[in-house]
Design an enzyme around this catalytic site. Structure first.
Site: not given
Ligand code: IMP
Length: 178
Positions: A48, A102, A106, A155-156, A162, A168
């Site tokens: 990510g 990062e 979350d 959620f993004v 992704d 992505r």
């Protein structure tokens, strides 16, 4: 509104490319200043964070190194449950100033499992830079030193993040459309 479909879900624009670039530049400038003369080593957690890492690292003008790792988590035999190992972390970290990169903190589960592994290698210091944090979702004792954006618990996708492997490559950040 320019919505995008990723798998079965529709996402709407959330944070623009310009806002992202501006904020990442600010973060980079701050880190650059804080680490002058310290020869920091950045550890980018794949997959990510690769886009954030690439943009942020180009804002660093002081001597600095970067390394990319993958985390594999498996059920350990310890009482804490999951154990996280880093694949690809060959660098000696003893006495080094380490900055973890990062995409998003979350629940904080990933980092809370990974930080002890870094600490075992006796770095001189350890800080965390995350493109995003979701303060409402945080369940573990993880402090993010450098935060791109604090976002709500939705959620993004985009800018490296992704949804089931896709999204992505979107240059801006999208959030689930209602
Ligand atoms: P944590 O261990 O709960 O902090 O989760 C960290 C990882 O979950 C991140 O590195 C992401 O890969 C993934 N993740 C959490 N929230 C999102 C999101 O909104 N979109 C995409 N990936 C996410």
């Amino acid at each position: 509104m320019n919505t995008v479909q990723v798998h079965d879900k529709v996402f709407k624009p959330f944070i623009s490319r310009e806002q992202i670039q501006e904020r990442v530049k600010e973060l980079g400038a701050q880190i650059d200043k804080d680490y002058a003369g310290l020869n920091p080593i950045f550890i980018s957690i794949l997959n990510g964070s690769f886009i954030f890492a690439a943009d942020l690292f180009r804002c660093i003008t002081v001597d600095a190194e970067i390394s990319f790792i993958k985390l594999a988590s498996y059920k350990g035999t310890t009482s804490t449950g999951n154990v996280v190992t880093a694949i690809g972390m060959e660098e000696r970290l003893e006495g080094r100033h380490v900055v973890i990169l990062e995409d998003i903190v979350d629940t904080g589960k990933t980092l809370s499992a990974f930080i002890p592994e870094i600490m075992q290698r006796h770095p001189a210091s350890l800080k965390i830079a995350a493109f995003l944090t979701k303060p409402e979702a945080l369940q573990h004792d993880v402090y993010t030193d450098y935060v791109g954006f604090e976002i709500p618990n939705n959620f993004v996708v985009g800018y490296g993040l992704d949804y089931d492997g896709l999204g992505r490559n979107l240059p801006e950040l999208y959030t689930l459309a209602d």
